[in-house]
Design a protein around this motif. Structure first.
Motif, mmCIF file in Angstrom:
data_model
loop_
_atom_site.group_PDB
_atom_site.id
_atom_site.type_symbol
_atom_site.label_atom_id
_atom_site.label_comp_id
_atom_site.label_asym_id
_atom_site.label_seq_id
_atom_site.Cartn_x
_atom_site.Cartn_y
_atom_site.Cartn_z
ATOM 1 N N VAL A 145 0.871 -1.175 0.000
ATOM 2 C CA VAL A 145 0.000 0.000 0.000
ATOM 3 C C VAL A 145 0.904 1.221 0.000
ATOM 4 O O VAL A 145 1.747 1.373 0.889
ATOM 5 N N GLU A 146 0.742 2.090 -0.996
ATOM 6 C CA GLU A 146 1.643 3.217 -1.129
ATOM 7 C C GLU A 146 0.914 4.493 -1.540
ATOM 8 O O GLU A 146 -0.112 4.455 -2.218
ATOM 9 N N SER A 147 1.459 5.614 -1.069
ATOM 10 C CA SER A 147 0.984 6.951 -1.452
ATOM 11 C C SER A 147 -0.518 7.095 -1.279
ATOM 12 O O SER A 147 -1.196 7.734 -2.084
ATOM 13 N N SER A 148 -1.048 6.529 -0.209
ATOM 14 C CA SER A 148 -2.484 6.585 0.056
ATOM 15 C C SER A 148 -2.747 7.308 1.369
ATOM 16 O O SER A 148 -1.842 7.485 2.184
ATOM 17 N N LYS A 149 -4.017 7.732 1.551
ATOM 18 C CA LYS A 149 -4.388 8.494 2.744
ATOM 19 C C LYS A 149 -5.543 7.819 3.467
ATOM 20 O O LYS A 149 -6.513 7.393 2.841
ATOM 21 N N VAL A 150 -5.417 7.765 4.788
ATOM 22 C CA VAL A 150 -6.488 7.255 5.637
ATOM 23 C C VAL A 150 -6.783 8.346 6.661
ATOM 24 O O VAL A 150 -5.900 8.766 7.404
ATOM 25 N N THR A 151 -8.043 8.802 6.692
ATOM 26 C CA THR A 151 -8.377 9.962 7.509
ATOM 27 C C THR A 151 -9.671 9.745 8.261
ATOM 28 O O THR A 151 -10.682 9.352 7.670
ATOM 29 N N ASP A 152 -9.648 9.994 9.571
ATOM 30 C CA ASP A 152 -10.853 10.035 10.402
ATOM 31 C C ASP A 152 -11.697 8.781 10.232
ATOM 32 O O ASP A 152 -12.846 8.822 9.773
ATOM 33 N N VAL A 153 -11.104 7.633 10.609
ATOM 34 C CA VAL A 153 -11.799 6.354 10.480
ATOM 35 C C VAL A 153 -12.070 5.766 11.854
ATOM 36 O O VAL A 153 -11.438 6.144 12.855
ATOM 37 N N LYS A 154 -13.000 4.829 11.928
ATOM 38 C CA LYS A 154 -13.296 4.110 13.160
ATOM 39 C C LYS A 154 -12.616 2.755 13.083
ATOM 40 O O LYS A 154 -12.892 1.959 12.191
ATOM 41 N N GLY A 155 -11.721 2.503 14.021
ATOM 42 C CA GLY A 155 -10.905 1.293 13.972
ATOM 43 C C GLY A 155 -9.503 1.639 13.509
ATOM 44 O O GLY A 155 -9.147 2.809 13.323
ATOM 45 N N ASP A 156 -8.684 0.622 13.326
ATOM 46 C CA ASP A 156 -7.298 0.842 12.916
ATOM 47 C C ASP A 156 -7.232 1.446 11.518
ATOM 48 O O ASP A 156 -8.070 1.154 10.660
ATOM 49 N N GLY A 157 -6.193 2.252 11.295
ATOM 50 C CA GLY A 157 -5.952 2.727 9.940
ATOM 51 C C GLY A 157 -5.608 1.560 9.032
ATOM 52 O O GLY A 157 -6.205 1.385 7.964
ATOM 53 N N PHE A 158 -4.636 0.753 9.459
ATOM 54 C CA PHE A 158 -4.280 -0.498 8.765
ATOM 55 C C PHE A 158 -4.417 -1.649 9.750
ATOM 56 O O PHE A 158 -3.889 -1.571 10.870
ATOM 57 N N TRP A 159 -5.120 -2.690 9.366
ATOM 58 C CA TRP A 159 -5.162 -3.933 10.136
ATOM 59 C C TRP A 159 -4.591 -5.029 9.241
ATOM 60 O O TRP A 159 -5.180 -5.405 8.231
ATOM 61 N N ILE A 160 -3.420 -5.517 9.601
ATOM 62 C CA ILE A 160 -2.718 -6.533 8.818
ATOM 63 C C ILE A 160 -2.515 -7.746 9.716
ATOM 64 O O ILE A 160 -1.926 -7.629 10.790
ATOM 65 N N GLU A 161 -2.994 -8.902 9.284
ATOM 66 C CA GLU A 161 -2.905 -10.101 10.121
ATOM 67 C C GLU A 161 -2.465 -11.293 9.286
ATOM 68 O O GLU A 161 -3.083 -11.603 8.258
ATOM 69 N N LYS A 162 -1.388 -11.931 9.697
ATOM 70 C CA LYS A 162 -0.873 -13.136 9.045
ATOM 71 C C LYS A 162 -0.635 -12.899 7.555
ATOM 72 O O LYS A 162 -1.149 -13.610 6.695
ATOM 73 N N VAL A 163 0.151 -11.890 7.285
ATOM 74 C CA VAL A 163 0.516 -11.566 5.903
ATOM 75 C C VAL A 163 2.024 -11.707 5.758
ATOM 76 O O VAL A 163 2.795 -11.141 6.546
ATOM 77 N N ALA A 164 2.451 -12.459 4.775
ATOM 78 C CA ALA A 164 3.871 -12.641 4.490
ATOM 79 C C ALA A 164 4.260 -11.726 3.331
ATOM 80 O O ALA A 164 3.860 -11.957 2.196
#
Length: 498
Positions: A145-164
């Protein structure tokens, strides 16, 4: 390889969808197609789609399926009571140049996917009906994930689980809200690169922090600006972790708040924590853990960092650990170390070569001057030197709105951050860029540091001032603003500038 066009305003699902004049109207029509490797789905700029977009088919590594935009105007927007973009098992997907907002679940959700790239996507107001990561990937491989924006969200900005294989590059997260929300939460993942991001939890309604890495393996966190939250980087149990060259500040709220923390949730081995500026918070680096556990903390190296304006010590070690605290700079008024007597007596965590200075900013400016002098293009016989210029300007390869300002004097941007995508015809890359003048060149790195290098073949032949004028353009993707600035330096033919 087919390009499908979708226009919510002028399209019709009775059309062929294969050219702009016969575009589809809905995302559900695209879902009914069997997309093939190399196909593209382009959404018309200015369109608004009130539906979840399910990606069901896969591309190949050489011919991914692309979801993007076309036309002029604002980016196409996806609204949904569910997820914005949702996929299970699809591989080799590229998503770019979209906006996702007012979403019940995640902005982008990928489960058991492979080889995904998300770039230049603007995500806001997600998790409205459930607390979800704005960008969520689970049980997957090779996600960027690159050059992207996450603003004013409910929950984590990024949730990454079991990713290689995870790369988060040059993104912005501002205010991930909720009782369990971090800007980035990453669990049980490996081969991680988090670089060049600006993550700000200053105004978030969350008791947690900025980056939470839970049981990471082979992770690099570098060149990020991390602000606010209850902690900066929590990498409590991991193996082979490098945390370097980050600016970490504003971590408050608890007596235990830290810039970097480890050792609390399992074994921690082979950590290199270096080159960071950790300031305006409680503890600097905390090597700790719950009483009564038998976690191991092995080979923890904390070196060449700068600490200032901390209410607690730059280093805390209160549980058994092996490692070192060396060559760090601590501003006077900040305690250097807090190491429990048992660990100090065991001599397993060494402390050496650290310095205390009256003013960190003066020290950093002096270091910049030396770097500028050491990076001349050739070895000048007269050993001419010039000063480096440094201010609060930050540079991101970012498609967001361009703020106007001067190259060498940040005069009008928000939060001391000027977003410059281009200087003239040259893009700002990950290594910065160099602009050439009459007597030398100025190099601008991604952290907003400026170093002027004199070309010895163009020496004026005497001490004195040299003025260089640099022109540049600011491009926000829609319009170009041109400006210029002048740098004046004083040359000492016999040594360094004082």
């Amino acid at each position: 390889m087919t390009i499908y066009y979708v226009n919510s305003a002028t399209g019709s699902d009775r059309n062929s969808g294969t050219n702009q004049s016969s575009a589809f109207a809905t995302l559900s029509k695209v879902e009914s197609l069997k997309l093939k490797p190399g196909d593209s789905v382009l959404l018309a700029k200015g369109s608004v789609f009130n539906e979840q977009f399910d990606i069901k088919y896969s591309g190949t590594e050489s011919a991914p399926i692309k979801i993007g935009s076309y036309g002029t105007g604002s980016a196409p927007v996806i609204h949904s009571n569910g997820d914005g973009i949702h996929s299970l098992y699809a591989s080799n997907i590229v998503i770019e140049n979209l906006k996702i907002s007012n979403i019940g679940g995640a902005g982008i959700y990928g489960g058991s996917v492979t080889n995904w790239t998300v770039r230049n996507v603007d995500i806001s107001k997600t998790g409205l009906s459930e607390s979800a990561g704005a960008v969520t990937f689970r049980s997957s491989k090779n996600v960027t994930v690159e050059s992207s924006k996450v603003t004013d969200v409910k929950g984590d900005g990024f949730w990454i689980e079991k990713v290689a294989g995870v790369k988060l590059l040059n993104n912005t997260v501002t205010s991930a809200n909720g009782s369990t929300a971090d800007a980035v939460q990453m669990n049980d993942s490996s081969n991680i690169l988090i670089k060049g991001n600006h993550l700000d939890q200053t105004d978030a309604s969350s008791p947690k922090g900025v980056i939470a890495l839970v049981r990471p393996t082979n992770a690099v966190v570098e060149d990020n600006v991390l602000t606010g939250g209850g902690f900066g980087i929590s990498a409590q149990a991991g193996k082979t972790i490098a945390i370097r060259d980050n600016d970490i500040s504003g971590f408050h709220g608890y007596s235990w708040s830290f810039g970097v923390g480890l050792g609390d949730q399992g074994d921690a081995r082979d950590y290199d924590i270096s080159g960071n500026h950790i300031h305006d918070g409680a503890w600097g680096v905390a090597v700790s853990g719950p009483i009564g556990t038998s976690y191991t903390r092995t080979n923890i190296k904390v070196h060449d960092n700068t600490f200032d304006d901390l209410s607690q010590a730059a280093l805390k070690v209160d549980r058994p650990a092996t490692g070192s605290f060396t060559n760090n700079t601590i501003e006077s008024g900040t305690t250097a170390t807090s190491i429990s007597p048992a660990i100090a007596d065991a001599h397993t965590f060494t402390v050496s070569g650290n310095q205390t200075v009256a003013n960190v900013e003066t020290t950093l400016a002096s270091a910049d001057t030396k770097v500028a002098a050491a990076t001349t293009t050739t070895e000048a016989a007269a050993d001419a030197a010039v000063v480096a210029v440094h201010d609060n300007l930050k540079i991101f390869t970012d498609n967001g709105e361009a703020h106007r300002g001067n190259l060498l004097e940040n005069d009008s941007s928000d939060n001391d951050t000027l977003v410059l995508r281009r200087f003239g015809d040259e893009s700002v890359g990950k290594h910065g860029l160099t602009l050439t003048g009459d007597y030398g060149s100025i190099h601008v790195d991604r952290e907003g540091n400026y170093a002027y290098t004199l070309d010895d073949t163009k020496l004026p032949g005497h001490d004195g001032h040299v003025s260089e004028t640099f022109s540049y353009g600011v491009n926000d993707g829609n319009s170009q603003h041109s400006d210029g600035d002048t740098l004046t330096v004083y040359i000492h033919m016999d040594g360094l500038v004082s």
